[in-house]
Design a protein around this motif. Sequence first.
Motif, PDB file in Angstrom:
ATOM      1  N   MET A   1       0.840  -1.210   0.000  1.00  0.00           N
ATOM      2  CA  MET A   1       0.000   0.000   0.000  1.00  0.00           C
ATOM      3  C   MET A   1       0.870   1.253   0.000  1.00  0.00           C
ATOM      4  N   LEU A   2       1.918   1.241   0.805  1.00  0.00           N
ATOM      5  CA  LEU A   2       2.801   2.405   0.856  1.00  0.00           C
ATOM      6  C   LEU A   2       3.559   2.587  -0.452  1.00  0.00           C
ATOM      7  N   ALA A   3       3.996   1.482  -1.029  1.00  0.00           N
ATOM      8  CA  ALA A   3       4.717   1.568  -2.306  1.00  0.00           C
ATOM      9  C   ALA A   3       3.840   2.169  -3.395  1.00  0.00           C
ATOM     10  N   ALA A   4       2.524   1.935  -3.299  1.00  0.00           N
ATOM     11  CA  ALA A   4       1.610   2.475  -4.313  1.00  0.00           C
ATOM     12  C   ALA A   4       1.548   3.994  -4.282  1.00  0.00           C
ATOM     13  N   VAL A   5       1.938   4.601  -3.149  1.00  0.00           N
ATOM     14  CA  VAL A   5       1.969   6.063  -3.071  1.00  0.00           C
ATOM     15  C   VAL A   5       3.405   6.562  -2.877  1.00  0.00           C
ATOM     16  N   GLN A   6       4.366   5.753  -3.346  1.00  0.00           N
ATOM     17  CA  GLN A   6       5.788   6.108  -3.353  1.00  0.00           C
ATOM     18  C   GLN A   6       6.355   6.373  -1.955  1.00  0.00           C
ATOM     19  N   LEU A   7       5.991   5.523  -1.012  1.00  0.00           N
ATOM     20  CA  LEU A   7       6.501   5.623   0.344  1.00  0.00           C
ATOM     21  C   LEU A   7       6.965   4.243   0.815  1.00  0.00           C
ATOM     22  N   SER A   8       7.788   4.208   1.843  1.00  0.00           N
ATOM     23  CA  SER A   8       8.213   2.934   2.420  1.00  0.00           C
ATOM     24  C   SER A   8       8.663   3.156   3.855  1.00  0.00           C
ATOM     25  N   ARG A   9       8.548   2.109   4.651  1.00  0.00           N
ATOM     26  CA  ARG A   9       8.986   2.257   6.048  1.00  0.00           C
ATOM     27  C   ARG A   9      10.509   2.313   6.161  1.00  0.00           C
ATOM     28  N   ASP A  10      11.209   1.879   5.147  1.00  0.00           N
ATOM     29  CA  ASP A  10      12.666   1.992   5.164  1.00  0.00           C
ATOM     30  C   ASP A  10      13.136   3.427   4.958  1.00  0.00           C
ATOM     31  N   ASP A  11      12.391   4.183   4.161  1.00  0.00           N
ATOM     32  CA  ASP A  11      12.863   5.503   3.752  1.00  0.00           C
ATOM     33  C   ASP A  11      12.170   6.671   4.447  1.00  0.00           C
ATOM     34  N   ASN A  12      10.832   6.637   4.538  1.00  0.00           N
ATOM     35  CA  ASN A  12      10.138   7.849   4.995  1.00  0.00           C
ATOM     36  C   ASN A  12       8.844   7.597   5.777  1.00  0.00           C
ATOM     37  N   VAL A  13       8.653   6.395   6.280  1.00  0.00           N
ATOM     38  CA  VAL A  13       7.446   6.081   7.055  1.00  0.00           C
ATOM     39  C   VAL A  13       7.849   5.433   8.374  1.00  0.00           C
ATOM     40  N   TYR A  14       7.295   5.948   9.446  1.00  0.00           N
ATOM     41  CA  TYR A  14       7.479   5.347  10.768  1.00  0.00           C
ATOM     42  C   TYR A  14       6.217   4.569  11.113  1.00  0.00           C
ATOM     43  N   VAL A  15       6.383   3.315  11.533  1.00  0.00           N
ATOM     44  CA  VAL A  15       5.243   2.423  11.782  1.00  0.00           C
ATOM     45  C   VAL A  15       5.223   2.032  13.256  1.00  0.00           C
ATOM     46  N   THR A  16       4.045   2.088  13.861  1.00  0.00           N
ATOM     47  CA  THR A  16       3.928   1.750  15.275  1.00  0.00           C
ATOM     48  C   THR A  16       2.538   1.206  15.568  1.00  0.00           C
ATOM     49  N   ASN A  17       2.370   0.705  16.791  1.00  0.00           N
ATOM     50  CA  ASN A  17       1.057   0.326  17.305  1.00  0.00           C
ATOM     51  C   ASN A  17       0.661   1.300  18.400  1.00  0.00           C
ATOM     52  N   LEU A  18      -0.614   1.621  18.459  1.00  0.00           N
ATOM     53  CA  LEU A  18      -1.081   2.463  19.551  1.00  0.00           C
ATOM     54  C   LEU A  18      -0.825   1.775  20.888  1.00  0.00           C
ATOM     55  N   VAL A  19      -1.235   0.518  21.022  1.00  0.00           N
ATOM     56  CA  VAL A  19      -1.023  -0.272  22.239  1.00  0.00           C
ATOM     57  C   VAL A  19       0.170  -1.182  21.997  1.00  0.00           C
ATOM     58  N   LYS A  20       1.194  -1.039  22.823  1.00  0.00           N
ATOM     59  CA  LYS A  20       2.483  -1.683  22.562  1.00  0.00           C
ATOM     60  C   LYS A  20       2.525  -3.159  22.946  1.00  0.00           C
ATOM     61  N   CYS A  21       1.599  -3.623  23.784  1.00  0.00           N
ATOM     62  CA  CYS A  21       1.599  -5.016  24.230  1.00  0.00           C
ATOM     63  C   CYS A  21       0.540  -5.830  23.505  1.00  0.00           C
ATOM     64  N   ARG A  22       0.804  -7.136  23.407  1.00  0.00           N
ATOM     65  CA  ARG A  22      -0.225  -8.051  22.893  1.00  0.00           C
ATOM     66  C   ARG A  22      -1.128  -8.435  24.063  1.00  0.00           C
ATOM     67  N   LEU A  23      -2.388  -8.102  23.936  1.00  0.00           N
ATOM     68  CA  LEU A  23      -3.347  -8.339  25.010  1.00  0.00           C
ATOM     69  C   LEU A  23      -4.043  -9.671  24.789  1.00  0.00           C
ATOM     70  N   VAL A  24      -4.238 -10.418  25.869  1.00  0.00           N
ATOM     71  CA  VAL A  24      -4.833 -11.749  25.758  1.00  0.00           C
ATOM     72  C   VAL A  24      -6.067 -11.841  26.649  1.00  0.00           C
ATOM     73  N   SER A  25      -7.004 -12.649  26.209  1.00  0.00           N
ATOM     74  CA  SER A  25      -8.219 -12.901  26.976  1.00  0.00           C
ATOM     75  C   SER A  25      -7.974 -14.019  27.974  1.00  0.00           C
ATOM     76  N   ALA A  26      -8.998 -14.326  28.772  1.00  0.00           N
ATOM     77  CA  ALA A  26      -8.882 -15.400  29.759  1.00  0.00           C
ATOM     78  C   ALA A  26      -8.642 -16.749  29.091  1.00  0.00           C
ATOM     79  N   SER A  27      -9.117 -16.908  27.865  1.00  0.00           N
ATOM     80  CA  SER A  27      -8.934 -18.169  27.141  1.00  0.00           C
ATOM     81  C   SER A  27      -7.593 -18.250  26.426  1.00  0.00           C
ATOM     82  N   GLY A  28      -6.807 -17.165  26.458  1.00  0.00           N
ATOM     83  CA  GLY A  28      -5.500 -17.161  25.828  1.00  0.00           C
ATOM     84  C   GLY A  28      -5.463 -16.544  24.450  1.00  0.00           C
TER      85      GLY A  28
END
Length: 276
Positions: A151-178
């Motif tokens: 998707m980024l390449a389609a608009v001439q962007l990449s995370r290697d060159d000019n895009v910073y990628v992150t998650n809002l919530v930094k941890c993987r959250l799990v339910s009681a069932s795992g």
Amino acid sequence: MNGMSNRDCAFLAEMGITPLWSARANVQSAPLEAEPDVAVSAVPAPALVAAPYQSMPSPAPAPGSMIDSAWGESASAPAPTDQEIAQMDWRALNAAIAACSRCACKGERKPVSGNGARAAVWMVAAGATTVADEKERQPLAGDPGKLLDNMLAAVQLSRDDNVYVTNLVKCRLVSASGGERAPGPDEASACRPFALRELALCGAGTVLTLGQIAANGLLGKPLQEPLAGARGSVHQVNGVALVATLHPGELLRRGADKALAWADLCLAKSADAGQS
């Protein structure tokens, strides 16, 4: 020693050696008679008892280090405040994310920091860390990450060159069932200052959010609001343009929605052009 004469004892005493033990006789105990012709007691015996152990004082703990309690537990430094996070550099920010204790998910999983260009044109933010992210130690990993790269390449962007990628919530959250679960409001608000600081540090002029959680979380809206309410418009977060689109994981399940995502990418590109 048994059979040792007074003369032998005298020679040993002259060399600084005294008998350490003597054979036990099978006779009743009786007072020892003095040996007037041998002054054994005049020669000091070697010291056989070690000096009492003297403990060294323990060094004081360094500021901010772990402190052992009387119960063998450790007390960590308090979680950083929003204001403290807003002043962090990259090194301090990543360290704070790695040691995060700002919400109830403390200790459940290994937080994943963002990656990509640290001098960015766009910042791309997804919702919460996934099992693939945790395994590869980077956000938007696996097949959703590959689609994002396309998707980024389609608009001439990449995370290697000019895009910073992150998650809002930094941890993987799990339910009681795992299984993985969506973050709650407290978890999203606890992680939001980290994402805002990442945005400030990377200097991106446009934010592209992926999915409902990321859009609502960064915009400060209730997490359960439908994504449709945020799509199609250019929003603002800390003075930076924000465009919301679907998560690549959703697009992999519903290929027909890729047309909607393309429209969002074009809108973000236009917002980016308007910033320059």
